[in-house]
Scaffold this motif. Sequence first.
Motif, short mmCIF file in Angstrom:
data_model
loop_
_atom_site.label_atom_id
_atom_site.label_comp_id
_atom_site.label_asym_id
_atom_site.label_seq_id
_atom_site.Cartn_x
_atom_site.Cartn_y
_atom_site.Cartn_z
N ASP A 59 0.82 -1.22 0.00
CA ASP A 59 0.00 0.00 0.00
C ASP A 59 0.85 1.27 0.00
N THR A 60 2.14 1.14 0.27
CA THR A 60 2.99 2.33 0.27
C THR A 60 3.59 2.62 -1.10
N PHE A 61 3.38 1.73 -2.06
CA PHE A 61 3.89 1.97 -3.42
C PHE A 61 2.99 2.99 -4.11
N ARG A 62 3.57 4.12 -4.48
CA ARG A 62 2.77 5.23 -5.02
C ARG A 62 2.70 5.23 -6.55
N GLY A 63 3.34 4.27 -7.17
CA GLY A 63 3.29 4.24 -8.62
C GLY A 63 4.33 5.14 -9.27
N GLN A 64 5.17 5.73 -8.44
CA GLN A 64 6.24 6.56 -9.01
C GLN A 64 7.46 5.68 -9.23
N GLY A 65 7.93 5.63 -10.44
CA GLY A 65 9.03 4.73 -10.77
C GLY A 65 8.49 3.34 -11.05
N SER A 66 9.39 2.47 -11.45
CA SER A 66 8.92 1.14 -11.82
C SER A 66 8.67 0.28 -10.59
N PHE A 67 7.68 -0.59 -10.75
CA PHE A 67 7.36 -1.49 -9.64
C PHE A 67 8.51 -2.46 -9.39
N GLU A 68 9.15 -2.87 -10.46
CA GLU A 68 10.27 -3.80 -10.31
C GLU A 68 11.41 -3.14 -9.50
N GLY A 69 11.64 -1.87 -9.79
CA GLY A 69 12.67 -1.15 -9.04
C GLY A 69 12.34 -1.06 -7.55
N TRP A 70 11.04 -0.87 -7.29
CA TRP A 70 10.59 -0.79 -5.89
C TRP A 70 10.81 -2.12 -5.17
N ILE A 71 10.44 -3.21 -5.85
CA ILE A 71 10.65 -4.53 -5.25
C ILE A 71 12.14 -4.80 -5.06
N ARG A 72 12.90 -4.40 -6.05
CA ARG A 72 14.35 -4.63 -5.97
C ARG A 72 14.96 -3.92 -4.76
N THR A 73 14.50 -2.70 -4.52
CA THR A 73 15.01 -1.95 -3.36
C THR A 73 14.67 -2.67 -2.06
N ILE A 74 13.45 -3.17 -1.99
CA ILE A 74 13.05 -3.90 -0.77
C ILE A 74 13.91 -5.16 -0.61
N MET A 75 14.15 -5.85 -1.72
CA MET A 75 14.94 -7.08 -1.64
C MET A 75 16.38 -6.78 -1.18
N VAL A 76 16.94 -5.70 -1.72
CA VAL A 76 18.31 -5.34 -1.33
C VAL A 76 18.36 -5.00 0.16
N ASN A 77 17.42 -4.16 0.58
CA ASN A 77 17.42 -3.77 1.99
C ASN A 77 17.18 -4.96 2.92
N THR A 78 16.27 -5.82 2.52
CA THR A 78 16.01 -7.02 3.33
C THR A 78 17.25 -7.90 3.40
N SER A 79 17.89 -8.08 2.27
CA SER A 79 19.10 -8.92 2.26
C SER A 79 20.17 -8.34 3.18
N LEU A 80 20.36 -7.04 3.11
CA LEU A 80 21.37 -6.39 3.95
C LEU A 80 21.02 -6.55 5.43
N GLU A 81 19.75 -6.39 5.72
CA GLU A 81 19.33 -6.50 7.12
C GLU A 81 19.53 -7.92 7.64
N LEU A 82 19.18 -8.90 6.82
CA LEU A 82 19.36 -10.28 7.27
C LEU A 82 20.84 -10.66 7.31
N LEU A 83 21.64 -10.04 6.46
CA LEU A 83 23.08 -10.28 6.53
C LEU A 83 23.64 -9.77 7.86
N ARG A 84 23.17 -8.61 8.23
CA ARG A 84 23.59 -8.06 9.51
C ARG A 84 23.26 -9.05 10.62
N LYS A 85 22.07 -9.58 10.52
CA LYS A 85 21.58 -10.44 11.58
C LYS A 85 22.31 -11.79 11.60
N ASN A 86 22.41 -12.40 10.47
CA ASN A 86 22.82 -13.80 10.44
C ASN A 86 24.29 -14.06 10.19
#
Lengths: 173, 433
Positions: A59-86
């Motif tokens: 619901d926070t995706f505003r349609g600005q920029g590509s949806f794939e780019g938005w997902i990619r950003t989330i994936m990168v951030n999630t990966s970094l966060e889990l790397l920190r953790k694990n």
Amino acid sequence: MDEKQLLKDCLDGNRQAQKRLYDQFAGKMFALCMRYARNQQMAEDFLQEGFIRVFSKLDTFRGQGSFEGWIRTIMVNTSLELLRKNDLLKKSLSISEAFELPDQLELPADRLNEQYLLSCIQSLPAGFRAVFNLYAIEGYTHKEIGELLSISEGTSKSQYARAKAWLQQRISN
Amino acid sequence: MENRKDHIEQLFAEKLGKLDMQPPQMVWHRIDARRKNRRIMLLFRYAAVVVLLLASGFTIRYFLTQPENQTLTKQLVLTQAGNNSLQNAVDVAEAVTASSAVSGSVETLVSASRTATPTASNDTGKSETRQLTATESEQQLADATMLLSSAMPEDKNSEIVSAGTTDHLADSTDSEDLSTLLLALIPAPEIADDVPTLAVQNVNISLAFGQTPGFNSGTNGSDGIAGANFSFDKFAGDLAYETRYFEEVERTDFSMPLSFGLLFSYPVSQSLLIESGLQYTRLAHENSTFVINDYQNRYKTNLHYLGLPLGIRFVMLKDKRIRLFITQAFVLEKGLGSHSVTERYFKGKLYETSRDNTHIRGMQLSSVSSGGAETSLVGKLSAYVQAGVQVFFLNETQPFNMRSEHSAWPSFQAGLRFDLSAENKRGAIKNTH
């Protein structure tokens, strides 16, 4: 079905739509996660957590920029966060130790195929791996990487240079 | 984006940037299951919040209404005891205690006392009072006092009225409402300093200083290629999110955590107290990275927590000088913030310092089990020490700290305790016999 309708259905909690969205992007995002992870199992965990966040933040995706780019950003951030953790503070090696590693990778006839390059990246220490991915493939600047990883710009440059030198050595050997 | 790519960058970007790899089908099933579980967990959380609010409301209401009832209860009972009806006093104690638990109203107390003690008031306007010798009276009074002290919790307003065969009581029982009569007992005609009173416990306030001894964990150097650079407890380490160092940590030093706060104690019985309050805790540690290319970073982190302890204290032994107790408490802590200082060294010399403040998400729950001793100092001031074990229930939200390494730590606390009661010995009506 166009992307807008797909997103709307996903927001409405339509499970079939969510599955379609997953199928549409899972391949590219899994490859991305493989670059940040040490192995496939870890990449699957990154992908799983990343898509859970995608669905919960849709619901926070505003349609600005590509949806794939938005997902990619989330994936990168999630990966970094889990790397920190694990990974990092538990099992990560220093780059000097990585240099001393025996050749764990079998050199294929085609040293430039995707699988080999991927395994080269995966064998980097986690911090170096993250910096290399962010700079060389995602296109972040060292300043952005510094802010993202809470390290200095200088540290980012230093780690990137050492990671690149090591990868070059792997490829040219 | 600037055109900055060299051969290696181009190679990796082209080959891996648009790579497509299908994940195993089970990943989707796990995502689907997690999302369902998440919805259920949300429902549980909302339910837990509602239950907690209701429980808090009932608890507050219970404590707000309880003291008045108990005061009247004791006065009632002792009045009966003073009228030489020990058995009736016991009956009243039981009846009133039961009724007050249900209704909590003064009217009920009075009604119960009338029902249970027909000797207290009668139709002829005279109390059925049997004259006792002073010795008998004192003995019965002592018995009643002991009985009451074991049967009912005490409160700040309670006072033991040493009522003998009071004539003014007997005269007024017929015509006046019993509650009015009992209130008339409070302004005692004579204050007898030598009449022993039950120990009146009241709301206490404690200034507490606590320490959880942190050990300098020293070098965490890698033990072999496959070894960890950091000696995390596996369970705790897995749960320590937000560790911010994307570098190889060579050494971590923990400082001894410090906490201080205010605790309020409220007695629910002679030996049992409920305690709560606020406490501040500071956790500190320093991470040093490996020296790479003569560069080294040191991260000094201070975490600040504000905690809400809630527990019970059981006084096992009471002496004139010392009281021994055991406590069990749970502490819910919220991180106020994380302040870190990064120091960068080149060839061992500091060349750059930067500071950073970050928010701490989530809450930290812990359990403290301890035993201790308390001794009176001056007046209402006493000092106490206690030692025990604090167990931290780690969760995914807390930043790395010494609690991430081990979930159980020894805990020491020392403090001053001040009795807030207006009067400990308000006095007692002198036994007229």
